[in-house]
Every structure is written in C-alpha cells, then in structure tokens.
Design a protein around this motif. Sequence first.
Motif, PDB file in Angstrom:
ATOM      1  N   LYS A   1       0.850  -1.220   0.020  1.00 26.26           N
ATOM      2  CA  LYS A   1       0.047   0.037   0.017  1.00 26.26           C
ATOM      3  C   LYS A   1       0.976   1.226  -0.113  1.00 26.26           C
ATOM      4  CE  LYS A   1      -2.130   1.828   3.692  1.00 26.26           C
ATOM      5  NZ  LYS A   1      -3.201   2.085   4.846  1.00 26.26           N
ATOM      6  N   GLU A   2       1.869   1.594   0.820  1.00 24.76           N
ATOM      7  CA  GLU A   2       2.631   2.362   1.006  1.00 24.76           C
ATOM      8  C   GLU A   2       3.417   2.846  -0.291  1.00 24.76           C
ATOM      9  OE1 GLU A   2       2.704   4.321   3.594  1.00 24.76           O
ATOM     10  OE2 GLU A   2       1.420   3.065   4.248  1.00 24.76           O
ATOM     11  N   ALA A   3       3.982   1.738  -1.181  1.00 26.58           N
ATOM     12  CA  ALA A   3       4.640   2.152  -2.309  1.00 26.58           C
ATOM     13  C   ALA A   3       3.551   2.594  -3.298  1.00 26.58           C
ATOM     14  CB  ALA A   3       5.182   0.906  -2.612  1.00 26.58           C
ATOM     15  N   ALA A   4       2.283   1.814  -3.414  1.00 26.19           N
ATOM     16  CA  ALA A   4       1.476   2.251  -4.263  1.00 26.19           C
ATOM     17  C   ALA A   4       0.788   3.712  -4.226  1.00 26.19           C
ATOM     18  CB  ALA A   4       0.024   1.115  -4.196  1.00 26.19           C
ATOM     19  N   PHE A   5       0.592   3.983  -2.893  1.00 25.41           N
ATOM     20  CA  PHE A   5       0.102   5.409  -2.601  1.00 25.41           C
ATOM     21  C   PHE A   5       1.176   6.506  -3.061  1.00 25.41           C
ATOM     22  CE2 PHE A   5      -3.416   4.522   0.790  1.00 25.41           C
ATOM     23  CZ  PHE A   5      -4.185   3.721  -0.044  1.00 25.41           C
ATOM     24  N   ALA A   6       2.417   6.009  -2.658  1.00 30.41           N
ATOM     25  CA  ALA A   6       3.429   7.024  -2.755  1.00 30.41           C
ATOM     26  C   ALA A   6       3.543   7.350  -4.455  1.00 30.41           C
ATOM     27  CB  ALA A   6       4.766   6.448  -2.480  1.00 30.41           C
ATOM     28  N   GLU A   7       3.516   6.225  -5.198  1.00 26.04           N
ATOM     29  CA  GLU A   7       3.568   6.523  -6.546  1.00 26.04           C
ATOM     30  C   GLU A   7       2.468   7.003  -7.450  1.00 26.04           C
ATOM     31  OE1 GLU A   7       2.762   5.774 -10.739  1.00 26.04           O
ATOM     32  OE2 GLU A   7       1.644   4.893  -9.220  1.00 26.04           O
ATOM     33  N   LEU A   8       1.152   6.887  -6.879  1.00 23.46           N
ATOM     34  CA  LEU A   8      -0.085   7.673  -7.173  1.00 23.46           C
ATOM     35  C   LEU A   8       0.043   9.069  -6.821  1.00 23.46           C
ATOM     36  CD1 LEU A   8      -2.435   7.477  -9.055  1.00 23.46           C
ATOM     37  CD2 LEU A   8      -3.761   6.750  -7.090  1.00 23.46           C
ATOM     38  N   ALA A   9       0.383   9.424  -5.576  1.00 23.72           N
ATOM     39  CA  ALA A   9       0.461  10.662  -4.861  1.00 23.72           C
ATOM     40  C   ALA A   9       1.201  11.617  -5.766  1.00 23.72           C
ATOM     41  CB  ALA A   9       0.607  10.832  -3.638  1.00 23.72           C
ATOM     42  N   GLU A  10       2.284  10.827  -6.299  1.00 23.19           N
ATOM     43  CA  GLU A  10       3.366  11.652  -6.944  1.00 23.19           C
ATOM     44  C   GLU A  10       2.734  12.222  -8.174  1.00 23.19           C
ATOM     45  OE1 GLU A  10       7.353  10.629  -8.961  1.00 23.19           O
ATOM     46  OE2 GLU A  10       7.269  10.262  -6.863  1.00 23.19           O
ATOM     47  N   ARG A  11       1.830  11.514  -8.720  1.00 26.46           N
ATOM     48  CA  ARG A  11       1.432  11.714 -10.232  1.00 26.46           C
ATOM     49  C   ARG A  11       0.154  12.782 -10.003  1.00 26.46           C
ATOM     50  NH1 ARG A  11       0.231   6.205 -11.978  1.00 26.46           N
ATOM     51  NH2 ARG A  11      -1.445   7.257 -12.909  1.00 26.46           N
ATOM     52  N   LEU A  12      -0.698  12.650  -8.708  1.00 28.33           N
ATOM     53  CA  LEU A  12      -1.922  13.181  -8.781  1.00 28.33           C
ATOM     54  C   LEU A  12      -1.749  14.762  -8.676  1.00 28.33           C
ATOM     55  CD1 LEU A  12      -4.013  11.193  -6.043  1.00 28.33           C
ATOM     56  CD2 LEU A  12      -4.482  11.353  -8.525  1.00 28.33           C
ATOM     57  N   PRO A  13      -2.658  15.398  -9.309  1.00 33.04           N
ATOM     58  CA  PRO A  13      -2.195  16.945  -9.136  1.00 33.04           C
ATOM     59  C   PRO A  13      -2.534  17.452  -7.798  1.00 33.04           C
ATOM     60  CG  PRO A  13      -3.766  16.450 -10.973  1.00 33.04           C
ATOM     61  CD  PRO A  13      -3.315  15.172 -10.398  1.00 33.04           C
ATOM     62  N   ALA A  14      -3.264  16.857  -6.824  1.00 37.83           N
ATOM     63  CA  ALA A  14      -3.217  17.169  -5.484  1.00 37.83           C
ATOM     64  C   ALA A  14      -2.066  16.813  -4.648  1.00 37.83           C
ATOM     65  CB  ALA A  14      -4.498  16.597  -4.851  1.00 37.83           C
ATOM     66  N   ARG A  15      -1.244  15.895  -5.241  1.00 35.03           N
ATOM     67  CA  ARG A  15      -0.030  15.219  -4.652  1.00 35.03           C
ATOM     68  C   ARG A  15      -0.210  14.606  -3.415  1.00 35.03           C
ATOM     69  NH1 ARG A  15       1.414  16.343  -9.202  1.00 35.03           N
ATOM     70  NH2 ARG A  15       3.057  17.785  -9.767  1.00 35.03           N
ATOM     71  N   ARG A  16      -1.280  14.012  -3.116  1.00 30.94           N
ATOM     72  CA  ARG A  16      -1.518  13.225  -1.999  1.00 30.94           C
ATOM     73  C   ARG A  16      -2.797  12.101  -2.272  1.00 30.94           C
ATOM     74  NH1 ARG A  16      -5.812  14.466   1.244  1.00 30.94           N
ATOM     75  NH2 ARG A  16      -6.985  16.540   0.995  1.00 30.94           N
ATOM     76  N   ILE A  17      -2.844  11.240  -1.324  1.00 27.29           N
ATOM     77  CA  ILE A  17      -3.994  10.261  -1.730  1.00 27.29           C
ATOM     78  C   ILE A  17      -5.198  10.876  -0.609  1.00 27.29           C
ATOM     79  CG2 ILE A  17      -4.892   7.888  -0.739  1.00 27.29           C
ATOM     80  CD1 ILE A  17      -2.948   7.958  -3.222  1.00 27.29           C
ATOM     81  N   GLY A  18      -6.234  10.366  -0.896  1.00 24.14           N
ATOM     82  CA  GLY A  18      -7.546  11.029  -0.261  1.00 24.14           C
ATOM     83  C   GLY A  18      -7.755  10.492   1.312  1.00 24.14           C
ATOM     84  N   THR A  19      -8.280  11.149   2.191  1.00 28.19           N
ATOM     85  CA  THR A  19      -8.867  10.839   3.229  1.00 28.19           C
ATOM     86  C   THR A  19     -10.424  10.362   3.689  1.00 28.19           C
ATOM     87  OG1 THR A  19      -9.136  12.724   4.478  1.00 28.19           O
ATOM     88  CG2 THR A  19      -6.824  11.971   4.376  1.00 28.19           C
ATOM     89  N   PRO A  20     -10.359   9.686   4.472  1.00 25.02           N
ATOM     90  CA  PRO A  20     -12.178   9.421   4.809  1.00 25.02           C
ATOM     91  C   PRO A  20     -12.668  10.890   5.081  1.00 25.02           C
ATOM     92  CG  PRO A  20     -10.808   7.714   5.823  1.00 25.02           C
ATOM     93  CD  PRO A  20      -9.818   8.659   5.263  1.00 25.02           C
TER      94      PRO A  20
END
Length: 116
Positions: free
Chosen positions: A66-85
């Motif tokens: 999860k940590e690696a997948a989230f880090a990779e996606l967050a780097e690409r997202l315009p918001a630069r982070r994964i969402g929270t509840p």
Amino acid sequence: MTGSITYTSGINAYRPNGSNTIVAAANGALASLAYGLAIELAPVRVNVISPGWVDTSLWDQLGMDKEAAFAELAERLPARRIGTPDDIAQAFLSVMRNGFITGTVLDVDGGHRLLT
C-alpha cells in the motif's frame, strides 16, 4: 417533500482498468441515474460523490504494498496526495447541506480522472 439523496460512485467510472468492467459500468450509470432522478424527484436533490483512492483499512486487506502504491500515485496526482475519509465526508456534507446542488457528480479524487 424535500431532502437529498447522495450516491457513491468511484474513479472506475472514468478510469476502468479492464478487470473491473462491471464495476466501472455501474459507477458510470450512477451519473445518469442521478441526472434523471434529480428531475423526476425534484425538489428532492440527487447527487453523486465519486471518490478516487482513499487511505482506508480496505487497502490493508488486498495483499499489496500500500505504501509504495500510494506514494507512486500521490506523486502523479495534481493534489500530490491520497484522499482521506475526511475528504470524502466533507464532500457528502457539502452536497447534502447545499440546497442548490442537484444532478451533479462531485469528483473527489485529487485530479485522478485527469491523468493519462
């Protein structure tokens, strides 16, 4: 009668990956359902919240890094982070409280649907 109906869709409606076609189709259909019901049930408001990737305990059960997948996606997202509840909860509260939002799909995905 007044009030609000809010459905939950997901990023698969816009970014199917080939292994979840039925889920993608169902998520996409929620937009059409909300558009039609917003007219049919007016003044009851009907909307859809469409989250992207959100850091919940569900990811811990998938047997992935999860940590690696989230880090990779967050780097690409315009918001630069994964969402929270909390991000998603705020979106639901917004459409439920605002009496002028109806027939809308609110993408709460950090810009995920914009990625190529």
